[in-house]
Design a protein around this motif. Structure first.
Motif: not given
Length: 151
Positions: A20-25, A40-47
């Protein structure tokens, strides 16, 4: 992954990594418990990464995943209710396809989507969904304020 025999060259899809590419901010806490802002971003990736293992299935470009069975958002702080597996448009093939110990490993990008976008993709297919992304000139880097492609 358990790739169907009907897929041409199934051995090319046995292994993948997700990004998942996330912006620096976007900030994350030092310790992940699943309850912090943006967790939730990390959870989305892990799930998503667990899907092939838990379901004896596979993931590849065009597959979609939902946050919950009833298409509720990943967290209270977001309206994203699922994600679509996309090829990276940021990185070239030297990064997104490589071999390790004779096995091809694909790197795919997860793109979070709103409920109606996920329903549209499921009903109309990956090609039509991709057309929406192209028409809106949507970026691969996550945008927490991204406008809904169907509104």
């Amino acid at each position: 992954m358990n790739v169907p025999e009907s897929i041409e060259k199934p051995e090319d899809y046995h292994f993948c990594e997700l990004m998942v590419l996330v912006p620096k901010d976007i900030e994350f806490e030092e310790v992940y418990t699943g309850r912090e802002k943006n967790s939730w971003i990390i959870s989305m990736l892990k799930e998503a990464a667990r899907v092939p293992h838990h379901n004896e299935s596979w993931l590849a470009v065009g597959h979609s995943l939902q946050a919950t069975t009833d298409l509720e958002p990943y967290a209270e702080e977001t309206e994203f209710s699922g994600c679509v597996v996309l090829p990276s448009v940021t990185f070239d093939e030297d990064f997104t396809e490589f071999y390790s110990e004779g096995r091809k490993i694909n790197i795919y990008s997860l793109f979070p989507v709103y409920r109606n976008e996920l329903e549209y993709k499921i009903e109309n297919g990956y090609g039509k969904f991709l057309d929406l992304l192209i028409e809106a000139n949507t970026k691969e880097v996550m945008d927490l304020e991204r406008k809904n492609l169907l509104k």
